[in-house]
Design a protein around this motif. Structure first.
Motif, PDB file in Angstrom:
ATOM      1  N   GLY A  66       0.792  -1.227   0.000  1.00 41.91           N
ATOM      2  CA  GLY A  66       0.000   0.000   0.000  1.00 41.91           C
ATOM      3  C   GLY A  66       0.816   1.264   0.000  1.00 41.91           C
ATOM      4  N   GLY A  67       2.127   1.175  -0.333  1.00 41.99           N
ATOM      5  CA  GLY A  67       2.931   2.380  -0.506  1.00 41.99           C
ATOM      6  C   GLY A  67       3.534   2.947   0.753  1.00 41.99           C
ATOM      7  N   ASP A  68       3.620   2.166   1.841  1.00 43.66           N
ATOM      8  CA  ASP A  68       4.178   2.730   3.071  1.00 43.66           C
ATOM      9  C   ASP A  68       5.032   1.703   3.798  1.00 43.66           C
ATOM     10  OD1 ASP A  68       4.695   4.562   5.060  1.00 43.66           O
ATOM     11  OD2 ASP A  68       2.942   4.004   6.233  1.00 43.66           O
ATOM     12  N   SER A  69       6.002   1.132   3.088  1.00 48.88           N
ATOM     13  CA  SER A  69       6.868   0.144   3.742  1.00 48.88           C
ATOM     14  C   SER A  69       8.265   0.688   3.907  1.00 48.88           C
ATOM     15  CB  SER A  69       6.864  -1.171   2.941  1.00 48.88           C
ATOM     16  OG  SER A  69       7.267  -0.958   1.610  1.00 48.88           O
ATOM     17  N   THR A 120       7.812 -12.863   2.788  1.00 44.93           N
ATOM     18  CA  THR A 120       8.775 -13.645   3.568  1.00 44.93           C
ATOM     19  C   THR A 120      10.072 -13.836   2.795  1.00 44.93           C
ATOM     20  OG1 THR A 120       6.980 -14.824   4.697  1.00 44.93           O
ATOM     21  CG2 THR A 120       9.155 -15.841   4.764  1.00 44.93           C
ATOM     22  N   ALA A 121       9.968 -14.065   1.490  1.00 45.38           N
ATOM     23  CA  ALA A 121      11.163 -14.235   0.662  1.00 45.38           C
ATOM     24  C   ALA A 121      12.006 -12.966   0.646  1.00 45.38           C
ATOM     25  CB  ALA A 121      10.762 -14.622  -0.763  1.00 45.38           C
ATOM     26  N   VAL A 122      11.351 -11.808   0.545  1.00 39.77           N
ATOM     27  CA  VAL A 122      12.075 -10.537   0.555  1.00 39.77           C
ATOM     28  C   VAL A 122      12.715 -10.310   1.928  1.00 39.77           C
ATOM     29  CG1 VAL A 122      11.873  -8.031   0.311  1.00 39.77           C
ATOM     30  CG2 VAL A 122      10.608  -9.545  -1.228  1.00 39.77           C
ATOM     31  N   LEU A 123      11.982 -10.634   2.978  1.00 43.77           N
ATOM     32  CA  LEU A 123      12.514 -10.472   4.335  1.00 43.77           C
ATOM     33  C   LEU A 123      13.730 -11.369   4.545  1.00 43.77           C
ATOM     34  CD1 LEU A 123      12.394  -9.311   7.155  1.00 43.77           C
ATOM     35  CD2 LEU A 123      10.587 -10.958   7.717  1.00 43.77           C
ATOM     36  N   LYS A 124      13.687 -12.585   4.023  1.00 47.04           N
ATOM     37  CA  LYS A 124      14.835 -13.492   4.117  1.00 47.04           C
ATOM     38  C   LYS A 124      16.060 -12.860   3.452  1.00 47.04           C
ATOM     39  CE  LYS A 124      16.355 -18.164   2.889  1.00 47.04           C
ATOM     40  NZ  LYS A 124      17.654 -17.760   2.344  1.00 47.04           N
ATOM     41  N   PHE A 125      15.862 -12.250   2.295  1.00 54.87           N
ATOM     42  CA  PHE A 125      16.967 -11.599   1.584  1.00 54.87           C
ATOM     43  C   PHE A 125      17.547 -10.460   2.417  1.00 54.87           C
ATOM     44  CE2 PHE A 125      18.165  -8.648  -2.095  1.00 54.87           C
ATOM     45  CZ  PHE A 125      19.424  -9.213  -2.244  1.00 54.87           C
ATOM     46  N   ILE A 126      16.675  -9.679   3.043  1.00 52.95           N
ATOM     47  CA  ILE A 126      17.132  -8.575   3.893  1.00 52.95           C
ATOM     48  C   ILE A 126      18.003  -9.097   5.031  1.00 52.95           C
ATOM     49  CG2 ILE A 126      16.327  -6.912   5.634  1.00 52.95           C
ATOM     50  CD1 ILE A 126      13.977  -6.294   3.800  1.00 52.95           C
ATOM     51  N   VAL A 127      17.533 -10.135   5.697  1.00 48.40           N
ATOM     52  CA  VAL A 127      18.251 -10.660   6.870  1.00 48.40           C
ATOM     53  C   VAL A 127      19.559 -11.324   6.453  1.00 48.40           C
ATOM     54  CG1 VAL A 127      18.123 -12.305   8.780  1.00 48.40           C
ATOM     55  CG2 VAL A 127      16.137 -10.907   8.217  1.00 48.40           C
ATOM     56  N   ASP A 128      19.523 -12.111   5.379  1.00 45.87           N
ATOM     57  CA  ASP A 128      20.751 -12.764   4.911  1.00 45.87           C
ATOM     58  C   ASP A 128      21.798 -11.722   4.510  1.00 45.87           C
ATOM     59  OD1 ASP A 128      19.633 -15.221   5.334  1.00 45.87           O
ATOM     60  OD2 ASP A 128      19.121 -15.591   3.238  1.00 45.87           O
ATOM     61  N   SER A 129      21.358 -10.684   3.805  1.00 48.63           N
ATOM     62  CA  SER A 129      22.288  -9.639   3.369  1.00 48.63           C
ATOM     63  C   SER A 129      22.860  -8.884   4.560  1.00 48.63           C
ATOM     64  CB  SER A 129      21.572  -8.668   2.421  1.00 48.63           C
ATOM     65  OG  SER A 129      21.049  -9.332   1.296  1.00 48.63           O
ATOM     66  N   PHE A 185      10.338  -1.663   6.500  1.00 46.62           N
ATOM     67  CA  PHE A 185       9.645  -2.603   5.624  1.00 46.62           C
ATOM     68  C   PHE A 185       9.095  -3.781   6.421  1.00 46.62           C
ATOM     69  CE2 PHE A 185      10.357  -6.869   3.910  1.00 46.62           C
ATOM     70  CZ  PHE A 185       9.325  -6.934   2.984  1.00 46.62           C
ATOM     71  N   THR A 186       9.928  -4.338   7.297  1.00 43.30           N
ATOM     72  CA  THR A 186       9.515  -5.503   8.079  1.00 43.30           C
ATOM     73  C   THR A 186       8.326  -5.162   8.972  1.00 43.30           C
ATOM     74  OG1 THR A 186      11.843  -6.157   8.101  1.00 43.30           O
ATOM     75  CG2 THR A 186      10.367  -7.355   9.549  1.00 43.30           C
ATOM     76  N   THR A 187       8.352  -3.967   9.557  1.00 39.71           N
ATOM     77  CA  THR A 187       7.228  -3.522  10.383  1.00 39.71           C
ATOM     78  C   THR A 187       5.955  -3.420   9.553  1.00 39.71           C
ATOM     79  OG1 THR A 187       8.720  -2.289  11.834  1.00 39.71           O
ATOM     80  CG2 THR A 187       6.397  -1.680  11.896  1.00 39.71           C
ATOM     81  N   ALA A 188       6.070  -2.833   8.360  1.00 39.18           N
ATOM     82  CA  ALA A 188       4.901  -2.701   7.475  1.00 39.18           C
ATOM     83  C   ALA A 188       4.367  -4.075   7.088  1.00 39.18           C
ATOM     84  CB  ALA A 188       5.280  -1.902   6.235  1.00 39.18           C
TER      85      ALA A 188
END
Length: 765
Positions: free
Chosen positions: A393-396, A452-461, A477-480
């Protein structure tokens, strides 16, 4: 038990098969872990491949066990060498097995699978000695391989043939390589078919050993590019331009010449977007799987088709994320493959450029390459956050703030996407095609998988040392994302949309993973923090949303799912606690001022879990009063798993006064909000939790809790005034109960320490 049987087997009067039946032993041999299977093999060797009989008899006995239990027989052969079987005898055993498979004797599919699997295991051990490997090559000469493949009617059997050929490396396997090419190209539905996955892995191994791996990647890349074009036609997705890499890779010379006709076979027949996309998903699964093995990973990263492969996955990932709400067939594997490849590319570039010695020129070049590598992972991250920003929704993560770039270009990009999304919404609302339109319950499941896939990339990076400069945006982003899940669960509950079992299971697995990733991100933010570089304030928002999620799952799913989420949270409990207290722990300036406080965040978004906590405390007070007055049994308690979660926190806080002080401020800040809103139930509940549960009667003066004492003048002086103004007896009683809890500490510091003044009781709020 296996050790005991081995210990007693040499006693003449002891027969182990009368203690444990043969069928039970074979079942354990087929299904148990390797350590047990090897011991059972040792136990059975004298019976089924004895060294004291002639080789013909030994082979006949081994055939017997494979025919009786194909899987157990194959595992028996897996450990035969380690248990003393001579290689010369095993070459003869392979000959017997191959002859039996090709004899068209009355063998069923399971028996053929077992025999070929046994041959595969034996060849791996035999081929380690060159002289015996040459003997195997002769055994598989001429058309033996082709005949074996024809006899292999199942995926497992074909997988064994591929394994045998890649181990032995016989001549004249062109036809089999073309079979491999066809198998890896026709990969629709591969991500959900474990038997085919094993077959494809074996095909990859064979192509790699035959120097045909780059041809395979060329084929996969062509199919991905076709899917990219389909995305452009259907959704208006921009096709990225291919930049020639500065590193020129030489195409390896293939040991065999493969016909090129299969490369274009898929293009002769018209196909739908859905079919081409499904093939792209199968290819994405293969790319991700290839990156898990060292040999195949090196081959992928050294391929001349790498850049085109990466760009194609980027486009297909974008489409998968943006349109997962409207297209039921959208899959998460393109995103997983794209992110895995981005990480590997970044790590490879840094590894290559790392200097082996000193020298300013090399060091400068290293720094330049490192910056280029990190820029690539930043671009991949910004691209994914841009896609998920629209999904949420444009707010992450607000990706425009994460890296330089033209806001105008990003705006145009979003407008173009938005136009296509609106078209899809219209199509979805009018379409009766169940294969296209996502149901309400699928919307949550698909989005959760993508996010979840995007969050995994964030954490791995982040764990690998990247993205430190945008960790606040990543936490945002994770909070959103967590807020979206909470909102979606609530909406489904309000709309009476029930998950079916499979959707619920898939969604909850992703939720558990997401909770772990989010908690890990908090851990990484805290780990890299110091007084000079405190964790981002977004980490405080994130931990509150994670606790909100536990409450939401318990409310909208059930307590069983919440209990499983609490188990996940338990592993990260210390990090969650530290993040809750981060406003006091990390943000104290030298002058004593606080740069960030819980009140700053509570004004924007008050945590739901504090309301639930206050409610459970009020229920507990009510239950005690009810039992004392009337002896009645209270109603069944609500949020029992959330209460267990809070009970896990209490002893950890009590053991660390400085952390108790920092976290206690959060609860007191929440109670101030209750006073300001005249929500005296919220006020009393939180005060009760602090005074009775957190601190207890052992420290009624709050010694050592300086930050909490600073909050007290904002609370206690208001109570008397609110009591005087309150006309409703029930609300007035809540204030009186809270005053009773706070009065001892207030009076102590008024009259004993003189920290507070009596005049503060008369302060006008």
């Amino acid at each position: 038990m296996a050790d005991l049987l081995l210990l007693l087997r040499d006693i003449r009067t002891f027969q182990f098969n009368k203690v444990v039946g043969l069928d039970i032993l074979l079942s354990a041999l087929a299904n148990d872990q390797s350590q047990v299977a090897q011991k059972i093999t040792r136990l059975l060797m004298p019976s089924y491949f004895p060294l004291k009989v002639n080789i013909k008899e030994a082979c006949s006995r081994c055939v017997t066990i494979v025919k009786r239990s194909p899987v157990a027989g194959a595992r028996f052969c897996e450990f035969a060498v380690s248990e003393g079987a001579p290689l010369e005898s095993l070459v003869e055993l392979v000959t017997v097995f191959i002859r039996l498979v090709l004899s068209h004797d009355k063998l069923d599919e399971d028996q053929i699978e077992g025999l070929l699997a046994a041959v595969s295991y034996l060849c791996k051990d035999i081929a380690r000695e060159q002289c015996y490997k040459n003997a195997l090559k002769e055994l598989f000469a001429n058309d033996k391989v082709k005949s074996l493949f024809a006899a292999a009617s199942t995926g497992r059997a074909r997988s064994s043939v591929f394994e045998i050929v890649s181990t032995v490396s016989p001549d004249n396997v062109v036809g089999l390589l073309e079979q491999c090419m066809g198998l890896i190209s026709k990969c629709k539905g591969l991500s959900e078919d474990e038997e085919r996955q094993a077959e494809v892995r074996s095909a990859h191994k064979l192509l790699l050993s035959s120097c045909a791996f780059d041809d395979m990647l060329e084929a996969l890349t062509m199919l991905l590019q076709k899917a990219v074009y389909r995305c452009h036609v259907k959704f208006g997705t921009e096709i990225p331009k291919h930049n020639v890499s500065s590193v020129k890779r030489k195409k390896p010379k293939s040991a065999v010449k493969i016909s090129g006709k299969w490369k274009y076979a898929s293009g002769k027949k018209a196909s739908s977007f859905e079919e081409d996309y499904s093939i792209a998903v199968g290819i994405a699964w293969q790319v991700k799987d290839l990156l898990t093995s060292e040999d195949s990973r090196k081959a992928v990263l050294g391929s001349q088709h790498l850049e085109l492969l990466f760009l194609a996955l980027k486009v297909i990932s974008e489409v998968s994320i943006l349109h997962c709400m409207y297209c039921d067939y959208m899959d998460v594997y393109p995103v997983l493959a794209y992110t895995a490849l981005a990480l590997e590319l970044t790590l490879q570039n840094i590894g290559i450029s790392r200097p082996s010695g000193s020298g300013s020129k090399k060091d400068d070049r290293t720094e330049s390459t490192r910056s280029s590598s990190e820029a690539m992972i930043d671009q991949a991250m910004v691209h994914l956050l841009s896609c998920t920003d629209e999904l949420l929704g444009g707010d992450s993560g607000n990706p425009s703030k994460l890296s330089p770039g033209s806001k105008h270009d990003k705006s145009n990009m979003r407008q173009g996407r938005g136009h296509k999304v609106r078209e899809l919404q219209k199509e979805a609302s009018s379409s009766n095609d169940n294969g296209f339109v996502c149901t309400g319950q699928k919307i949550t499941s698909k989005k959760v998988n993508m996010l979840t896939a995007v969050l995994k990339f964030i954490v791995d990076s982040t764990a690998l040392g990247f993205l430190s400069h945008i960790r606040g945006g990543c936490a945002k982003f994770t909070t959103a994302y967590v807020q979206y899940v909470i909102s979606a669960l609530g909406q489904q509950s309000r709309d009476n949309l029930l998950f079916n079992y499979n959707d619920l299971k898939e969604t909850f697995i992703s939720l558990k993973s997401s909770f772990s990733y989010a908690a890990k991100l908090i851990n990484l933010c805290l780990r890299d923090s110091s007084e000079a570089s405190p964790p981002p304030a977004e980490a405080f928002d994130l931990v509150n949303e994670l606790i909100n999620l536990i409450c939401s799952v318990e409310l909208h799913m059930d307590s069983g799912y919440a209990a499983r989420l609490v188990v996940v949270a338990k592993a990260w409990l210390l990090d969650l606690i530290l993040a809750l207290g981060s406003g006091c722990i990390f943000y104290q300036s030298r002058a004593g001022g606080v740069h960030f406080t819980a009140s700053d965040h509570f004004k924007v978004h008050f945590p739901w879990w504090l309301l639930i906590l206050a409610r459970t405390e009020l229920d507990e007070i009510s239950k005690v009063n009810s039992d004392e007055d009337n002896g009645r049994i209270s109603k069944q308690e609500e949020f029992p798993e959330f209460k267990k979660f809070m009970e896990l926190i209490i002893p950890l806080l009590k053991g660390k006064p400085c952390i108790l002080d920092a976290v206690g401020v959060v609860f007191l800040t929440g109670s101030v909000v209750g006073l300001e809103r005249k929500d005296f139930g919220l006020f009393l509940g939180l005060v009760h939790f602090v005074c009775v549960k957190l601190i207890g009667t052992d420290n009624r003066e709050w010694n050592g809790l300086d930050a909490m004492l600073v909050s007290l003048p904002d609370i206690y002086p208001r109570i008397e005034k609110e009591i005087e103004e309150q006309s409703q007896e029930g609300e007035r009683q809540k204030l009186l109960d809270a005053k009773v809890l706070l009065e001892p500490v207030w009076m102590h510091h008024v009259f004993e320490t003189e920290r507070f003044s009596v005049m503060e009781e008369d302060m006008d709020s």
